[in-house]
Design an enzyme around this catalytic site. Structure first.
Site, PDB file in Angstrom:
ATOM      1  N   LYS A 195       0.633  -1.172  -0.079  1.00 10.15           N
ATOM      2  CA  LYS A 195       0.005  -0.248   0.715  1.00 10.15           C
ATOM      3  C   LYS A 195       0.253   1.256  -0.264  1.00 10.15           C
ATOM      4  O   LYS A 195       1.790   1.414   0.775  1.00 10.15           O
ATOM      5  CB  LYS A 195      -0.974   0.270   1.519  1.00 10.15           C
ATOM      6  CG  LYS A 195      -2.074   1.279   1.519  1.00 10.15           C
ATOM      7  CD  LYS A 195      -3.035   1.768   2.699  1.00 10.15           C
ATOM      8  CE  LYS A 195      -3.913   2.694   2.662  1.00 10.15           C
ATOM      9  NZ  LYS A 195      -4.840   2.403   3.373  1.00 10.15           N
ATOM     10  N   LYS A 248      -2.007  -1.478  -3.903  1.00  7.50           N
ATOM     11  CA  LYS A 248      -3.107   0.117  -3.730  1.00  7.50           C
ATOM     12  C   LYS A 248      -2.826   0.277  -3.778  1.00  7.50           C
ATOM     13  O   LYS A 248      -1.262   0.997  -2.974  1.00  7.50           O
ATOM     14  CB  LYS A 248      -3.774  -0.348  -2.481  1.00  7.50           C
ATOM     15  CG  LYS A 248      -4.381   0.827  -2.270  1.00  7.50           C
ATOM     16  CD  LYS A 248      -4.921   0.393  -1.020  1.00  7.50           C
ATOM     17  CE  LYS A 248      -6.053   1.792   0.009  1.00  7.50           C
ATOM     18  NZ  LYS A 248      -6.822   2.003   0.826  1.00  7.50           N
TER      19      LYS A 248
HETATM   20  C1  PBG Z   1      -7.358   2.865   5.602  1.00  3.87           C
HETATM   21  C2  PBG Z   1      -7.596   3.205   4.063  1.00  3.87           C
HETATM   22  C3  PBG Z   1      -7.713   4.249   2.682  1.00  3.87           C
HETATM   23  C4  PBG Z   1      -8.035   3.273   2.140  1.00  3.87           C
HETATM   24  C5  PBG Z   1      -7.979   2.466   2.082  1.00  3.87           C
HETATM   25  N1  PBG Z   1      -8.267   1.829   3.502  1.00  3.87           N
HETATM   26  C6  PBG Z   1      -7.065   5.428   3.100  1.00  3.87           C
HETATM   27  C7  PBG Z   1      -5.992   5.938   3.940  1.00  3.87           C
HETATM   28  O1  PBG Z   1      -4.598   5.427   3.591  1.00  3.87           O
HETATM   29  O2  PBG Z   1      -5.489   6.696   3.950  1.00  3.87           O
HETATM   30  C8  PBG Z   1      -7.912   4.970   0.717  1.00  3.87           C
HETATM   31  C9  PBG Z   1      -9.104   3.444  -0.637  1.00  3.87           C
HETATM   32  C10 PBG Z   1      -9.575   4.714  -1.139  1.00  3.87           C
HETATM   33  O3  PBG Z   1      -8.957   5.681  -0.929  1.00  3.87           O
HETATM   34  O4  PBG Z   1     -10.174   4.915  -1.719  1.00  3.87           O
HETATM   35  N2  PBG Z   1      -6.377   3.686   6.084  1.00  3.87           N
END
Ligand code: PBG
Length: 324
Positions: A195, A248
């Site tokens: 991520k 992601k």
């Molecule tokens: C929580 C999380 C996030 C997303 C999914 N889980 C945001 C982040 O890490 O700030 C992003 C999902 C999206 O942008 O569609 N940590």
């Protein structure tokens, strides 16, 4: 053999010919639909930053998830908003949190629909970080323990899959042990393994009220310029017990999806994130793109790169296009 013996266009002559030689097919089976659960009763309000998405209270969620199930989408991913925020994010593991209530309602109404829950503290902490803070720093190991409590609470409510998105080191192993200790050996873990610290989460943070109050997430989410770290992250998560691993965001990281697909045998998921989704909508609204065609081309590119599973706010739109 070159031209004129070879004519690449022969295989493009008709829709049927193109269908015959096609290599990648997006199906409704590949899709996961993210949804936002808020506290309260009888709430279903549009989320301004995220087109066609809603904040829905647990008592009303079953109607929406029944629609998701009837479209043939195999799974919903639940994000929760807390009743109150505090330093540790304690509402995240409450037995009666909005997410726990929603899981019970969904499992009662449509037991066949898989319920995946996001496991992360950022929406629940008053500082908006994904872990707990000690001496001004995110305390990795203490955060893992709290995330494990959250995962167990979701499993107890009936979640089929828990999806940790916090990026703490070692959390997959901690979650797996906690789930097993509580008897949830069959609850699967979908790890947000690679991520990235991305600018494309902007609309989501408005929707989940989860933007960090100070600082950013670069101390735990990955640097967009790193790719070898993604392989190590995925490898570690598989070793610790992840059943499915995720990359992601998706579109700017298709190379990472491809690398993951060619190295690992577990299912690979990709998250077509909020910013990617809203770019499509903004361009379509401005008249620059055909929304449906651009959506399907986008999902096809993610699948072609190697994703088996695509988490996308476009899941319902795609399902309707795929099964008119
Ligand atoms: C929580 C999380 C996030 C997303 C999914 N889980 C945001 C982040 O890490 O700030 C992003 C999902 C999206 O942008 O569609 N940590």
């Amino acid at each position: 053999m070159a031209f004129p013996n070879t004519r690449m266009r022969r295989l493009r002559t008709t829709p049927t010919m193109r269908r015959l030689v096609r290599e990648t097919t997006v199906t409704v089976d590949d899709l996961v639909y993210p949804m936002f659960i808020c506290p309260g009763e009888n709430v279903r309000t549009a989320i301004p930053s995220l087109r066609d998405c809603f904040h829905i209270s647990p008592d009303r969620i079953a109607t929406d998830t029944a629609e998701v199930a009837s479209l043939g989408i195999p799974a919903a991913l639940l994000f929760g908003l807390p009743r109150h925020k505090d330093a540790r994010g304690s509402d995240a593991w409450a037995a009666d949190s909005s997410v726990a209530q929603a899981i019970r309602a969904i499992k009662k109404a449509t037991p066949e629909l898989l319920v995946i829950t996001d496991v992360c503290l950022c929406a629940y902490t008053d500082h908006g970080h994904c872990g707990v803070i000690r001496n001004g720093r995110i305390d990795n190991d203490a955060s893992c323990g709290l995330l494990a409590q959250m995962a167990v609470a979701h499993a107890r409510a009936g979640a089929d899959i828990v999806a940790p998105s916090d990026m703490m080191d070692g959390r997959i192993g901690v979650l797996r042990r906690a789930l097993d200790d509580e008897g949830f050996t069959e609850v699967a873990i979908l790890s947000y393994a690679a991520k990235y610290a991305s600018a494309f989460y902007g609309p989501f943070r408005d929707a989940a009220h989860s933007a960090p109050g100070a600082g950013d997430r670069k101390g735990y989410q990955m640097d967009p310029a790193a790719s070898r770290q993604a392989i190590r992250e995925i490898e570690l998560d598989i070793d610790e017990g992840a059943d499915i691993v995720m990359v992601k965001p998706a579109l700017n990281y298709l190379d990472i999806i491809h690398a993951a697909r060619s190295r690992f045998e577990v299912p690979i998921a990709a998250y077509h994130v909020s910013g990617e989704y809203m770019m499509l909508h903004a361009a379509a609204d401005a008249g620059y793109l055909d929304r449906d065609a651009a959506t399907m081309e986008t999902l096809t590119s993610i699948k072609r790169a190697g994703a088996d599973i695509i988490l996308t706010y476009s899941a319902k739109t795609a399902a309707r296009i795929l099964r008119p």
